[in-house]
Design a protein around this motif. Structure first.
Motif, PDB file in Angstrom:
ATOM      1  N   GLY A 166     -11.313  10.408  -6.470  1.00  0.00           N
ATOM      2  CA  GLY A 166     -11.766  11.285  -5.469  1.00  0.00           C
ATOM      3  C   GLY A 166     -12.175  10.713  -4.086  1.00  0.00           C
ATOM      4  N   VAL A 167     -11.255   9.547  -3.869  1.00  0.00           N
ATOM      5  CA  VAL A 167     -11.503   8.612  -2.930  1.00  0.00           C
ATOM      6  C   VAL A 167     -10.450   9.205  -1.608  1.00  0.00           C
ATOM      7  CG1 VAL A 167     -11.582   6.384  -1.769  1.00  0.00           C
ATOM      8  CG2 VAL A 167     -12.529   6.655  -3.782  1.00  0.00           C
ATOM      9  N   GLY A 168     -10.615   9.591  -0.407  1.00  0.00           N
ATOM     10  CA  GLY A 168      -9.670   9.994   0.389  1.00  0.00           C
ATOM     11  C   GLY A 168      -9.018  11.369   0.507  1.00  0.00           C
ATOM     12  N   GLY A 169      -9.555  12.166  -0.456  1.00  0.00           N
ATOM     13  CA  GLY A 169      -9.014  13.523  -0.391  1.00  0.00           C
ATOM     14  C   GLY A 169      -7.475  13.619  -0.526  1.00  0.00           C
ATOM     15  N   SER A 170      -6.716  14.646   0.127  1.00  0.00           N
ATOM     16  CA  SER A 170      -5.460  14.897   0.069  1.00  0.00           C
ATOM     17  C   SER A 170      -4.589  14.386   1.278  1.00  0.00           C
ATOM     18  CB  SER A 170      -5.326  16.170  -0.325  1.00  0.00           C
ATOM     19  OG  SER A 170      -5.765  17.099   0.722  1.00  0.00           O
ATOM     20  N   SER A 171      -5.330  13.116   1.753  1.00  0.00           N
ATOM     21  CA  SER A 171      -4.598  12.735   3.131  1.00  0.00           C
ATOM     22  C   SER A 171      -3.173  12.534   2.761  1.00  0.00           C
ATOM     23  CB  SER A 171      -5.145  11.368   3.511  1.00  0.00           C
ATOM     24  OG  SER A 171      -4.305  10.731   4.562  1.00  0.00           O
ATOM     25  N   TRP A 172      -2.196  12.833   3.663  1.00  0.00           N
ATOM     26  CA  TRP A 172      -0.781  12.763   3.530  1.00  0.00           C
ATOM     27  C   TRP A 172      -0.180  11.409   4.172  1.00  0.00           C
ATOM     28  CZ3 TRP A 172       2.320  12.904   8.030  1.00  0.00           C
ATOM     29  CH2 TRP A 172       1.585  13.423   9.121  1.00  0.00           C
ATOM     30  N   VAL A 173      -1.152  10.686   5.141  1.00  0.00           N
ATOM     31  CA  VAL A 173      -0.603   9.590   5.697  1.00  0.00           C
ATOM     32  C   VAL A 173      -1.261   8.226   4.789  1.00  0.00           C
ATOM     33  CG1 VAL A 173      -0.452  10.451   8.211  1.00  0.00           C
ATOM     34  CG2 VAL A 173      -2.628   9.479   7.273  1.00  0.00           C
ATOM     35  N   LEU A 174      -2.154   8.388   3.930  1.00  0.00           N
ATOM     36  CA  LEU A 174      -2.683   7.547   3.174  1.00  0.00           C
ATOM     37  C   LEU A 174      -2.123   7.528   1.927  1.00  0.00           C
ATOM     38  CD1 LEU A 174      -5.061   5.332   3.166  1.00  0.00           C
ATOM     39  CD2 LEU A 174      -6.451   7.154   2.121  1.00  0.00           C
ATOM     40  N   SER A 175      -1.642   6.285   1.400  1.00  0.00           N
ATOM     41  CA  SER A 175      -1.000   6.282   0.110  1.00  0.00           C
ATOM     42  C   SER A 175      -1.900   6.414  -0.958  1.00  0.00           C
ATOM     43  CB  SER A 175      -0.352   4.637  -0.012  1.00  0.00           C
ATOM     44  OG  SER A 175       0.101   4.617  -1.122  1.00  0.00           O
ATOM     45  N   ASP A 176      -1.277   6.788  -2.128  1.00  0.00           N
ATOM     46  CA  ASP A 176      -2.287   7.039  -3.301  1.00  0.00           C
ATOM     47  C   ASP A 176      -2.507   5.995  -3.879  1.00  0.00           C
ATOM     48  OD1 ASP A 176      -2.113   9.912  -2.753  1.00  0.00           O
ATOM     49  OD2 ASP A 176      -0.926  10.395  -4.147  1.00  0.00           O
ATOM     50  N   THR A 177      -1.676   5.106  -3.696  1.00  0.00           N
ATOM     51  CA  THR A 177      -1.937   3.741  -4.445  1.00  0.00           C
ATOM     52  C   THR A 177      -2.716   2.582  -3.866  1.00  0.00           C
ATOM     53  OG1 THR A 177       0.226   4.194  -5.774  1.00  0.00           O
ATOM     54  CG2 THR A 177      -0.806   1.850  -5.688  1.00  0.00           C
ATOM     55  N   VAL A 197     -21.036 -15.954  -8.862  1.00  0.00           N
ATOM     56  CA  VAL A 197     -21.458 -16.801  -7.660  1.00  0.00           C
ATOM     57  C   VAL A 197     -20.758 -16.534  -6.425  1.00  0.00           C
ATOM     58  CG1 VAL A 197     -22.684 -18.545  -9.018  1.00  0.00           C
ATOM     59  CG2 VAL A 197     -20.289 -18.892  -8.270  1.00  0.00           C
ATOM     60  N   ALA A 198     -21.286 -16.440  -5.204  1.00  0.00           N
ATOM     61  CA  ALA A 198     -20.291 -16.029  -3.951  1.00  0.00           C
ATOM     62  C   ALA A 198     -19.139 -16.963  -4.055  1.00  0.00           C
ATOM     63  CB  ALA A 198     -21.267 -16.163  -2.810  1.00  0.00           C
ATOM     64  N   GLU A 199     -19.422 -18.444  -4.056  1.00  0.00           N
ATOM     65  CA  GLU A 199     -18.389 -19.582  -3.904  1.00  0.00           C
ATOM     66  C   GLU A 199     -17.221 -19.290  -4.886  1.00  0.00           C
ATOM     67  OE1 GLU A 199     -17.791 -24.440  -4.438  1.00  0.00           O
ATOM     68  OE2 GLU A 199     -19.931 -23.550  -4.152  1.00  0.00           O
ATOM     69  N   GLY A 200     -15.935 -19.010  -4.479  1.00  0.00           N
ATOM     70  CA  GLY A 200     -15.120 -18.870  -5.217  1.00  0.00           C
ATOM     71  C   GLY A 200     -14.602 -17.248  -5.809  1.00  0.00           C
ATOM     72  N   SER A 201     -15.580 -16.537  -5.186  1.00  0.00           N
ATOM     73  CA  SER A 201     -15.404 -15.156  -5.774  1.00  0.00           C
ATOM     74  C   SER A 201     -15.161 -14.375  -4.385  1.00  0.00           C
ATOM     75  CB  SER A 201     -16.870 -14.614  -6.110  1.00  0.00           C
ATOM     76  OG  SER A 201     -17.136 -15.266  -7.552  1.00  0.00           O
ATOM     77  N   SER A 202     -14.251 -12.951  -4.863  1.00  0.00           N
ATOM     78  CA  SER A 202     -14.118 -12.300  -3.729  1.00  0.00           C
ATOM     79  C   SER A 202     -13.589 -10.923  -4.476  1.00  0.00           C
ATOM     80  CB  SER A 202     -13.076 -12.721  -2.868  1.00  0.00           C
ATOM     81  OG  SER A 202     -11.723 -13.005  -3.615  1.00  0.00           O
ATOM     82  N   VAL A 203     -13.664  -9.743  -3.787  1.00  0.00           N
ATOM     83  CA  VAL A 203     -13.144  -8.411  -4.231  1.00  0.00           C
ATOM     84  C   VAL A 203     -12.277  -7.813  -2.870  1.00  0.00           C
ATOM     85  CG1 VAL A 203     -13.824  -5.985  -5.169  1.00  0.00           C
ATOM     86  CG2 VAL A 203     -14.969  -7.999  -5.860  1.00  0.00           C
ATOM     87  N   THR A 204     -11.178  -7.760  -3.011  1.00  0.00           N
ATOM     88  CA  THR A 204     -10.117  -7.211  -1.704  1.00  0.00           C
ATOM     89  C   THR A 204      -9.549  -6.132  -2.381  1.00  0.00           C
ATOM     90  OG1 THR A 204      -8.761  -8.896  -2.194  1.00  0.00           O
ATOM     91  CG2 THR A 204     -10.369  -9.680  -0.897  1.00  0.00           C
ATOM     92  N   PHE A 205      -8.893  -5.149  -1.376  1.00  0.00           N
ATOM     93  CA  PHE A 205      -8.237  -4.194  -1.531  1.00  0.00           C
ATOM     94  C   PHE A 205      -7.004  -4.019  -0.471  1.00  0.00           C
ATOM     95  CE2 PHE A 205     -11.483  -2.465   0.805  1.00  0.00           C
ATOM     96  CZ  PHE A 205     -10.870  -1.624   1.841  1.00  0.00           C
ATOM     97  N   ARG A 206      -5.795  -3.485  -0.666  1.00  0.00           N
ATOM     98  CA  ARG A 206      -4.741  -3.079   0.120  1.00  0.00           C
ATOM     99  C   ARG A 206      -4.245  -1.946  -0.158  1.00  0.00           C
ATOM    100  NH1 ARG A 206       0.185  -6.765   0.823  1.00  0.00           N
ATOM    101  NH2 ARG A 206      -0.231  -6.217   3.062  1.00  0.00           N
ATOM    102  N   ILE A 207      -4.119  -1.205   1.015  1.00  0.00           N
ATOM    103  CA  ILE A 207      -3.583   0.266   0.925  1.00  0.00           C
ATOM    104  C   ILE A 207      -2.757   0.694   2.200  1.00  0.00           C
ATOM    105  CG2 ILE A 207      -5.502   1.383   2.103  1.00  0.00           C
ATOM    106  CD1 ILE A 207      -5.187   3.687  -0.012  1.00  0.00           C
ATOM    107  N   LYS A 208      -1.587   1.322   2.190  1.00  0.00           N
ATOM    108  CA  LYS A 208      -0.906   1.657   3.255  1.00  0.00           C
ATOM    109  C   LYS A 208      -1.493   2.905   3.829  1.00  0.00           C
ATOM    110  CE  LYS A 208       3.784  -0.278   2.727  1.00  0.00           C
ATOM    111  NZ  LYS A 208       5.248   0.124   2.704  1.00  0.00           N
ATOM    112  N   ASN A 209      -1.573   2.975   5.034  1.00  0.00           N
ATOM    113  CA  ASN A 209      -2.297   4.160   5.836  1.00  0.00           C
ATOM    114  C   ASN A 209      -1.126   4.382   7.164  1.00  0.00           C
ATOM    115  OD1 ASN A 209      -3.779   6.168   7.266  1.00  0.00           O
ATOM    116  ND2 ASN A 209      -5.050   4.843   7.890  1.00  0.00           N
ATOM    117  N   ALA A 210      -0.470   5.406   7.126  1.00  0.00           N
ATOM    118  CA  ALA A 210       0.401   5.902   7.893  1.00  0.00           C
ATOM    119  C   ALA A 210       1.466   4.554   7.921  1.00  0.00           C
ATOM    120  CB  ALA A 210      -0.199   5.867   9.632  1.00  0.00           C
TER     121      ALA A 210
END
Length: 180
Positions: free
Chosen positions: A158-169, A28-41
């Protein structure tokens, strides 16, 4: 006569065995979430998926019969910047046109040192990998709430290609509240 006793006995016991298994409940939506964090530059970018669904059957006393299936709509990705969101939905990143869903399907539950581990198949784009996630479980108002925070390498999917400014993690946190 004895041939009939065994099958009839199984028919009597089967509903009892099935009755004791955890029942799958919708997320159910109440109390549920899907989030992410990544370093970009060098700057943290936070995002979320606003549309997701799933089912959870959880019983800490019967981990062998627990189930979890969840999927997020890739098109519901939001980071708070429209141009970035549109770019992340393109082929270099999530390729929403060809891969509209991100999926997880649990294959095993285990209890380890007072917490839980859920092993399953995580699918992003065309790649499916087996992952083991640390999970906390608590009951809130008659619902099971399962939460995990884990890291993955975006390049493995295969998300984000080989970007050198985007963290792999990428750090992902999912909280799924399931119940009536």
């Amino acid at each position: 006569m004895s041939r009939l006793v065994v099958p009839l006995g199984l028919l009597v016991l089967l509903p009892v065995a099935l009755w004791g298994q955890p029942k799958a409940q919708p997320v159910v939506a109440e109390g549920s979430s899907v989030t992410f964090r990544i370093k970009n530059a060098g700057i943290w970018v936070d995002g979320s998926f606003g549309s997701f669904r799933g089912t959870v059957a959880f019983d800490p006393a019967d981990l062998g019969h627990c189930q979890l299936e969840a999927e997020a709509d890739a098109s519901s990705l939001e980071t708070g910047i429209g141009a970035r969101d549109r770019h992340l939905k393109e082929a270099d990143y999530f390729d929403v046109a060809n891969y509209p869903k991100l999926r997880f399907r649990a294959t095993a539950f285990a209890q380890v040192a007072g917490a839980y581990q859920v092993t399953g198949e995580l699918t992003l784009k065309a790649t499916t990998k087996t992952v083991t996630l640390p999970v906390t479980a608590r009951q809130v108002g008659g619902r099971w709430v399962l939460t995990t925070t884990f890291r993955l390498n975006r390049r493995d999917y295969g998300v984000g290609g080989s970007s050198w400014v985007l963290s792999d993690t990428v750090e992902v946190t999912a909280t799924l509240s399931a119940g009536p």
